[in-house]
Write an enzyme that holds these catalytic residues in place. Structure first.
Site, PDB file in Angstrom:
ATOM      1  N   HIS A 122      -3.549  -5.052  -0.393  1.00 24.15           N
ATOM      2  CA  HIS A 122      -3.057  -5.770   1.045  1.00 24.15           C
ATOM      3  C   HIS A 122      -3.269  -7.345   0.921  1.00 24.15           C
ATOM      4  O   HIS A 122      -4.049  -7.982   1.516  1.00 24.15           O
ATOM      5  CB  HIS A 122      -3.818  -5.142   2.371  1.00 24.15           C
ATOM      6  CG  HIS A 122      -3.759  -3.903   2.367  1.00 24.15           C
ATOM      7  ND1 HIS A 122      -2.868  -3.270   3.580  1.00 24.15           N
ATOM      8  CD2 HIS A 122      -4.234  -2.666   1.932  1.00 24.15           C
ATOM      9  CE1 HIS A 122      -2.758  -2.102   3.466  1.00 24.15           C
ATOM     10  NE2 HIS A 122      -3.763  -1.600   2.833  1.00 24.15           N
ATOM     11  N   GLU A 174      -1.749  -9.213   3.255  1.00 21.92           N
ATOM     12  CA  GLU A 174      -1.677 -10.112   4.478  1.00 21.92           C
ATOM     13  C   GLU A 174      -3.335 -10.370   4.871  1.00 21.92           C
ATOM     14  O   GLU A 174      -3.515 -11.053   5.555  1.00 21.92           O
ATOM     15  CB  GLU A 174      -1.296  -9.003   5.479  1.00 21.92           C
ATOM     16  CG  GLU A 174      -2.394  -7.554   5.782  1.00 21.92           C
ATOM     17  CD  GLU A 174      -1.662  -6.678   4.769  1.00 21.92           C
ATOM     18  OE1 GLU A 174      -2.020  -5.365   5.182  1.00 21.92           O
ATOM     19  OE2 GLU A 174      -1.197  -6.619   3.721  1.00 21.92           O
ATOM     20  N   CYS A 199       0.948  -1.139   0.091  1.00 18.88           N
ATOM     21  CA  CYS A 199      -0.081   0.020   0.072  1.00 18.88           C
ATOM     22  C   CYS A 199       0.798   1.304   0.090  1.00 18.88           C
ATOM     23  O   CYS A 199       1.639   1.727  -1.013  1.00 18.88           O
ATOM     24  CB  CYS A 199      -0.949  -0.102   1.273  1.00 18.88           C
ATOM     25  SG  CYS A 199      -2.382   1.218   0.857  1.00 18.88           S
TER      26      CYS A 199
END
Length: 543
Positions: A514, A516, A378
């Site tokens: 993102h 994750e 990001c």
């Protein structure tokens, strides 16, 4: 029909209701049941999207673009069900909806009250969020006794009565502290916590007793006697060296058997072999690396909860112990890049605002010039583009309009026009509301064949989740590409830059999305796995 397990907490906060709930859900899923989870947050914010990371921690983004509590990240890491906007709601969201209905006249002039109007809306959302699951675990945030949680507790009291004891049960987490001077654990806080619950009409069916010391059988028997809970349903949950042991711990004490019997469910036994493999890989690594994580919210690591877990998952898939060196980007601004010396890789996560950005840019420059593996996420991608523009292309004033609106070389800028779900164009400016105005949720990304990121995913098109307002400026993209910046990922329509890579570098990947949010302990994530492999190669090179 759906069965409900309501989960509350007492004595103190941060006992791990989310982990305990998700672990029980994982066991039930391993028995072949369809499971979902909900988190009910008593705060008055509509969602956590505009809350400070220092207060709330991470904002977890769901596949459908909802900004939710970080506990939903735990849920997705423990069970296979994908969370949606229906799996998390707040007091603010409930009141907003009820007040909107009142303004429309839907209540036909009735006096709007907490009971029945607010509690009815809470119950409606619980039932909607549960969907067609066999079992729905519903976690109520906060601690019993908090004034904010009273409408939620009243709503679950009503719902429990309405669906009946065969379809609803209450699991209560409490603290059993160990008093070192006495050399024993104390049950009185648990007794008082249950007394508080019973005073509002809620009798727990299961007690999960958290402690940093073993809870002996006599203490469990005493708790059962004073709380009207079956002795077999008093579960001792001692601190574990990894949270991924918790499903096995709860299963070993028969919690899932108790639930299945209570609900009269027909299902097989629990196969926890996947979790056994995760725990073994976590606790018995064959390699070790050190990775610098350069962020701006280091005072509360919960702000990076999913990212820290994703790095742990990458360690599991690579049988590698990943030591994260947490570095505040402002410290790099003040103390220099000496803080980065000796690390095997550098990770720069997302963030908002000007503070600490120059430290992140310096970390990117260190990684690029010293050939240290780099992963930017990001804002970590945006600062990578800014650093490249400044130090390779020579645009010393290169910046993002988020930090400098006067820059002649704004390589990152705000998207000013969006299409909503109906196709209508929505215009946004720097002064638009912060809440709900970001590019959110799962988006397609086309990967460039032969790139590092393509080597990780081994796919031409991937789906990852976004949470940002700013994008790489396409007007300046030709000059960046000409200078050597590699665009290895673009949005599904090809219009937006999603992944960049640096030239002449062993492993330098920065993505706008993102990753994750989709990493799990059982499956890992290809991008983080590739990053840790690159760190391993760097470690072996330096050894």
């Amino acid at each position: 029909m759906t069965r409900y397990i309501f989960v509350t907490g007492g004595v103190v906060s941060s006992l791990g209701k989310g982990i305990a709930s998700a672990s029980l859900a994982a066991i039930l899923e391993a028995r072949g049941l369809k499971v979902t989870m909900l988190k009910l947050d008593p705060y008055i914010n509509v969602d956590p999207g505009t809350m400070s990371p220092f207060q709330h921690g991470e904002v977890f983004v769901t596949h459908d673009g909802a900004e939710t509590d970080l506990d939903l990240g735990h849920y997705e890491r423990f069970i296979r069900t994908t969370m949606t906007q229906n799996n998390n709601f707040t007091t603010g969201r409930v009141y907003e909806h009820v007040l909107r209905k009142e303004r429309r006249g839907d209540y036909l002039g009735a006096t709007i009250q907490v009971i029945p109007h607010i509690t009815d809306e809470i119950k409606r959302r619980i039932i909607k969020g549960a969907g067609d699951a066999d079992v729905a675990l519903v976690e109520i945030g906060g601690t019993v006794g908090d004034i904010e949680s009273q409408p939620f507790l009243e709503a679950i009291r009503q719902l429990r009565f309405e669906v009946g004891a065969r379809r609803a049960m209450l699991m209560h987490l409490t603290l059993v502290p160990y008093i070192a001077t006495a050399g024993e654990t104390k049950t009185k806080p648990t007794q008082h916590s249950v007394k508080e619950l019973r005073s509002i009409g809620l009798q727990p069916d299961v007690l999960v007793c958290r402690s940093d010391h073993p809870i002996d059988i006599s203490s469990r028997r005493k708790i059962a006697q004073f709380t009207n809970v079956e002795e077999r349903a008093v579960i001792a949950l001692e601190d574990a060296d990894t949270i991924y042991k918790i499903p096995g711990i709860l299963h070993s004490q028969g919690l899932d058997d108790f639930v299945v019997e209570r609900f009269g469910l027909q299902c097989g036994g629990a196969d926890l072999s996947e979790w056994d493999k995760v725990v073994d890989a976590k606790l018995n690594p064959e390699h070790e690396v050190t990775i610098a994580m350069v962020g701006k919210y280091m005072e509360l690591l919960d702000a990076y909860k999913s990212l820290i877990e994703a790095m742990s998952h990458a360690g599991i898939t690579n049988r590698t112990k990943v030591n994260l060196r947490y570095i505040d980007s402002e410290d790099i601004e003040n103390q220099g890049t000496g803080l980065l010396e000796g690390v095997d890789a550098i990770l720069v996560p997302g963030g908002f605002g000007l503070r600490g950005v120059e430290g992140k840019i310096t970390a990117v420059q260190f990684a690029r010039e010293n050939k240290v593996p780099y992963l930017g996420i990001c804002l970590g991608m945006q600062v990578a583009v800014i650093e490249f523009a400044r130090n390779v292309l020579g645009w010393k004033d290169a910046n993002s309009t988020e930090f400098d609106r006067t820059s002649a070389h704004a390589v990152v800028g705000l998207i000013t026009e969006w299409e909503d779900a109906t196709g209508a164009v929505e215009t946004r400016t720097e002064s638009s509301d912060l809440g709900g105005t970001m590019r959110l949720g799962a988006q397609d990304c086309q990967l460039e064949a032969g790139s590092l990121v393509h080597d990780c995913y081994r796919k031409d098109v991937i789906v990852e989740r976004h949470r940002h307002r700013y994008e790489v400026n396409n007007n300046l993209l030709p000059q960046l590409i000409e200078a050597g910046l590699k665009i290895s990922g673009r949005s599904g329509d090809g219009a937006l830059v999603e992944v960049v890579e640096a030239p002449d570098h062993p492993w330098f990947v920065a993505c706008q999305f993102h990753p994750e949010f989709t990493s799990t302990p059982r499956d890992g994530h290809p991008l983080f796995s590739g990053f840790v492999k690159a760190a391993l190669a760097q470690h072996q090179k330096n050894s």
